[in-house]
Design a protein around this motif. Sequence first.
Motif: not given
Length: 300
Positions: A7-11, A52-60, A65-67, A72-79
């Motif tokens: 999940l962190v890698l995804f963000t 695509t070869t040029r860019k990444l686009t989020l699905t709905e 999930l990113f939101y 989670i990523a911020q909580t890990a960073k704070n820790a």
Amino acid sequence: MPQIDDLVLFTQVIELGSFSKVAEANKVTKSVVSKRISRLEEDLGVQLIFRTTRKLTLTEAGEMLFYRAKGIAQTAKNAFDTVTSYSETLAGHIKMSVPTISGELLLARAVSEFCEKHPGLTVDMSMNNDFVDLVADGYDLVIRTGHLEDSSLIARHIFNSRWMICASPEYLALQGEPQFPEQLAPYNCLGYTCQTSGAFNWLFTHDDAPYNVKVSGNFSSNNAVALKQAALAGKGLAYLPKCLVYNELDSGKLVEVLSQQTAKVIGIYAVYPYTRKPAKKVQLLIEHIRACYLDMKENF
């Protein structure tokens, strides 16, 4: 069950915009990043990213999930930051936002000096006059000016900035020098649109009581440097922070007017979220910034 580190890698993929940048940041191969994102999609049973070869686009589903995962990523960073704060050796990254005037006049030099003193640190300083969302946008520190109303934030007062009205000697030679705020009606007053009370509501004092005078002019801007340049060109009166026009006043290129009646003083604050104690590196950066302001207090 999805892996938390996936999940962190995804963000990171969304924030950096490419698999290759994430691979470089995590010191792994691009194929490893791709496989872990694919594993996350398989675990969840949905496609998260259109590739695509040029860019990444989020699905709905990816946007949703990113939101959530960003927190989670911020909580890990704070820790991690909390643990880092116990070490005498400062390391890591600080993301901060500062007002344009402060950034250009003082903070760019002050923050770069801080980085030079602590080679293990990196700082990303954005200059923006709009209020940013510290928590949602992942800022460790924000320098703000003016009144602070958000109770979910902690603000440490750093300094007070005095503002003054000034014009070029040539403009005053043509128009005359006003002696009272009520005489400003015929003058071309240059408006600062970032002023919360309005670009053409200027603050004065009489018998220690503040009051506003409505002025008018043919030019306004959200950039104080632009207003200073217009004043230097003899286009009117400008109400600007002393630190911005200190050198021009000293050289005689600008002249202060109504000096005993102007009342605008704006507090400068270091702001961080209430929900967590600032890391040692952030605390030391705040102290360094405050010391730099104090060193230049005659300019403010």
